[in-house]
Design an enzyme around this catalytic site. Structure first.
Site, PDB file in Angstrom:
ATOM      1  N   SER A 238      53.231  38.837  46.767  1.00 42.82           N
ATOM      2  CA  SER A 238      52.452  40.047  46.505  1.00 42.82           C
ATOM      3  C   SER A 238      53.362  41.215  46.146  1.00 42.82           C
ATOM      4  CB  SER A 238      51.666  40.473  47.743  1.00 42.82           C
ATOM      5  OG  SER A 238      50.878  39.438  48.202  1.00 42.82           O
TER       6      SER A 238
ATOM      7  N   HIS B  27      49.370  35.360  41.445  1.00 43.69           N
ATOM      8  CA  HIS B  27      49.038  36.186  42.603  1.00 43.69           C
ATOM      9  C   HIS B  27      47.546  36.092  42.875  1.00 43.69           C
ATOM     10  CE1 HIS B  27      48.655  40.369  44.583  1.00 43.69           C
ATOM     11  NE2 HIS B  27      48.936  39.459  45.478  1.00 43.69           N
TER      12      HIS B  27
ATOM     13  N   GLU C 122      46.271  37.532  39.363  1.00 39.36           N
ATOM     14  CA  GLU C 122      47.241  38.191  38.485  1.00 39.36           C
ATOM     15  C   GLU C 122      48.265  37.125  38.095  1.00 39.36           C
ATOM     16  OE1 GLU C 122      47.533  42.829  39.725  1.00 39.36           O
ATOM     17  OE2 GLU C 122      48.198  41.427  41.244  1.00 39.36           O
TER      18      GLU C 122
ATOM     19  N   ASN D 289      48.284  46.328  43.254  1.00 33.96           N
ATOM     20  CA  ASN D 289      48.852  47.077  44.364  1.00 33.96           C
ATOM     21  C   ASN D 289      49.520  48.370  43.908  1.00 33.96           C
ATOM     22  OD1 ASN D 289      47.931  45.648  46.568  1.00 33.96           O
ATOM     23  ND2 ASN D 289      49.519  44.086  46.364  1.00 33.96           N
TER      24      ASN D 289
END
Ligand code: 3HC
Length: 659
Positions: free
Chosen positions: A409, A430, A442, A480
């Site tokens: 991550s 991801h 992702e 993120n």
């Protein structure tokens, strides 16, 4: 059968005394103007020929009719409108039967409903997905479907937008028959109907049903439609079908359709529709074939690894799970079997399919079994040393053509790839937790990733039924990074005077399932705290830094699981905690900040802008290929309301509305 061309997309040929009309408007036979014009001409043609006893309407290719042409929305209307075509079909004096070869969606389903008979092929499916586009059916769907299948089933289908397969359509009474050779069956149905009084759907009575059952069905679909206008309107129209005559019901439906079609909600959901079709398209992969994947290795069968395993198994892959000890492998196997069992209990998976999945699963402590894998995904603890050592070990076990994917991550996948002898075979995948449920993946295109490795990762994610978004290497990837900007802005506002519960209330009213501070408390505050401590030495000393979250963690307030975080949960509900309020006030005082009030609108506008600005940075850095990818990541991974179109789209719309 010699063909007559009625328009550029509609042709017909006479077979056994029946005019077989084929709609051929690739890719999905959407009802563009020339389709509508062609259908009317075909009906005129059939009416004029005495030898023709009736008409069959079918679609060329895999789709029957994919609905109104969404690309025409917002353009000047071209005659004839779809309701007129549908009225022509229903009132036709010779029988018209739909031979449904594939998906009959939206206006496509409405065409089928207006026919005097419907025969489904085994690959057909039926649905009214209009609410997913922020609209209601606009060509009779809300009035004819309840007449055919009853109010409760119609509320379920139209209010949720879900599609049903041929067998369910048959049991609902949506179709009259299901046949392998749907065309032949439709031809014979035309002959059966010829000369008989025709069953016109619009003339049927809506079957009577208990009002309490109708209200329960409505509540069920509307409970999932937080903040959206279209589902409630769709339910209202379906309910009205039992109370008003067809003409009045159709007029109300059309007016509602036209009003919603021009709404912000519809524009946002159209944006999402086209964004999803763009996602995962990469110019440089044009003509590059993906590698064949049959066996997927998954290293680490904790929560994330087990979810990925379930996604892969249910998509038909063989899975080899790897753990460090046989005891851990047995636990991993049980975890995966447990998720499969849950899917069976909730009706998402047939019990027979669960058994097939389990037969395709091995979980072992013998890493040598990865020699059989075409793709290995690591889902181990997110630590660079752990991951680089693992990849070096994998290098010696897997086949030379096997692909290695990391599910990190926050770590830099280029560094993980660099540790291997073949960085070109490394890619990032991801997943989001729970990986068997969450649609977003992702797909990280690392510095050295080979084009066919990226193409394979994309094809694999699609086969899992996921929505892959390609992303370059950056800390936290697209999601993120945007989330951090969102969090930062929310904390700035807290320091400036907004209470966490005010920010959460504004976000929830906007359409997020949960406000950001509630999300924090759900996820736990300690992981982000540990990351902040790691980054403390490299942080820009001049950049604004809000210490409130650190103070909460220092006080042992790690969120819901400790009963206290940004809120207090001791009563079982989230509650504002005076201790947190005091802590926030102390933080403001320490920086001499004079607290001010924030309106909900300002809170939302500032958060949208922060996300959009970070999105612009991601585009400028080449991390994201297009802004719509950023919107999809936030909608599918972070609870951003789809009916607002995603943060970049929404910030733009918000700016236009307030300028
Ligand atoms: N209008 C215009 N273009 C459409 C379209 C539509 N209704 N449906 C799909 N397309 C386009 C897509 O944008 C895509 O274009 P691209 O290749 O340029 O990206 C192409 O067709 C192929 O689409 P998919 O990749 O989605 O193809 P699939 O084979 O995976 O799926 C499908 C086919 C199930 C038909 C899917 O496309 C779909 O769900 N389409 C939308 C269906 C829909 O929402 N219909 C309702 C429309 S509103 C309506 O009918 C109102 C009426 O009540 C008056």
């Amino acid at each position: 059968m010699s063909a007559t061309r009625f328009s550029e997309s509609v042709t017909g040929g006479i077979r056994n005394g029946v005019l077989v009309v084929t709609i051929d408007n690739p890719p999905v036979n959407a009802i563009s103007a020339h389709v509508r014009q062609g259908l009317v001409k075909a009906l005129d043609h059939a009416a004029a020929l005495a030898m023709v006893v009736g008409v069959v309407i079918t679609g060329a290719g895999r789709t029957f009719v994919g609905g109104a042409d969404i690309k025409e929305f917002g353009k000047l209307p071209v005659e004839p409108a779809l309701p007129e075509v549908i009225e022509r079909i229903e009132s036709n004096s010779k029988p018209v039967v739909a031979a449904i070869n594939g998906a009959a969606l939206g206006g496509g389903c409405e065409i089928a409903l207006a026919c005097h008979g419907r025969i489904s092929g085994d690959k057909a499916s039926f649905g009214m997905p209009e609410v997913k586009l922020g609209i209601v059916p606009g060509a009779g769907g809300t009035q004819r479907l309840p007449r055919l299948i009853g109010t409760i089933a119609a509320i379920d289908l139209i209010g949720s937008g879900r599609a049903v397969k041929a067998t369910e359509a048959l049991s609902l009474g949506l179709v009259d028959g299901l046949a392998k050779d749907h065309l032949d069956a439709a031809l014979s149905l035309v002959h059966d109907l010829a000369g008989e009084p025709l069953r016109r759907t619009g003339m049927l009575e809506v079957p009577a049903v208990e009002p309490v059952a109708v209200e329960a069905a409505a509540r069920k679909v509307l409970s999932k439609a937080r903040g959206q206008a279209a589902p409630a309107e769709a339910v209202r129209l379906v309910k009205a079908a039992a109370k008003v005559d067809l003409k009045q019901g159709l007029a109300d439906e059309r007016a509602t359709f036209l009003r919603l079609r021009d709404s912000e909600e519809a524009a946002a959901l159209r944006h999402v529709f086209f964004a999803e079709r763009q996602a995962g398209k990469v110019d440089k992969l044009e003509g590059i074939a993906p590698r064949k994947i049959e066996t997927v290795g998954i290293v680490g069968t904790g929560l994330m690894g087990a979810g990925i395993a379930v996604a892969a198994l249910t998509a038909g892959y063989r899975v080899v799970g790897i753990e460090q000890t046989e005891a851990a492998a047995a636990n991993g196997h049980a975890r995966i079997a447990g998720i499969l069992d849950k899917s069976v209990q909730s009706g998402r998976l047939a019990a027979t399919l669960r058994d097939e999945c389990l037969a395709q699963l091995v979980v072992t402590a013998n890493a040598g079994e990865l020699a059989a894998a075409d793709l290995v995904i690591e889902a181990v603890f997110d630590d660079l040393t752990v991951k680089t050592e693992l990849f070096q070990r994998l290098d010696r076990i897997v086949r030379p053509d096997a692909i290695l994917a990391t599910n990190t991550s926050y770590l830099n996948p280029d560094e993980i790839a660099a540790a291997t002898a073949h960085p070109e075979r490394v890619v990032g995948l991801h997943f989001f937790s729970p990986a068997n449920i969450m649609r977003l993946v992702e797909v990280v295109d690392c510095k050295a990733t080979a084009p066919d490795v990226l193409a394979t990762a994309l094809a694999f994610a699609r086969k899992l039924g996921k929505l892959p978004v390609v992303c370059g290497v950056t800390e936290g990837f697209i999601g993120n990074r945007i989330f951090s900007a969102y969090r930062r802005e929310a904390e700035f506002m807290v320091e400036d005077g907004a209470a966490p519960h005010e920010i959460d209330a504004a976000l929830e009213a906007y359409g997020f399932p949960m406000g950001i501070f509630t999300v924090y408390d759900m996820a736990g505050l300690e992981i982000a705290w540990a990351r902040r401590k790691r980054q403390a030495t490299t942080r820009d000393a001049k950049a604004r830094y809000v210490e409130i979250a650190d103070r909460l963690c220092e006080a042992g307030r790690f969120g819901r699981k400790t009963g206290r975080g940004w809120y207090d949960y001791s009563s079982g509900e989230r509650a504002v905690d005076p201790e947190v309020t005091a802590l926030i006030e102390a933080a403001r005082a320490a920086k001499n900040i004079v607290s001010r009030d924030f309106t909900s609108d300002e809170i939302v506008a500032r958060l949208l802008q922060a996300m959009a600005d970070e999105g612009a940075a991601l585009l400028a850095e080449g991390i994201a290929a297009r802004s719509s990818d950023i919107d999809l990541v936030m909608i599918n991974g972070y609870g951003f309301p789809a009916h607002k179109g995603g943060p970049v789209f929404a910030a733009e719309t918000h700016k236009e509305a307030t300028s």
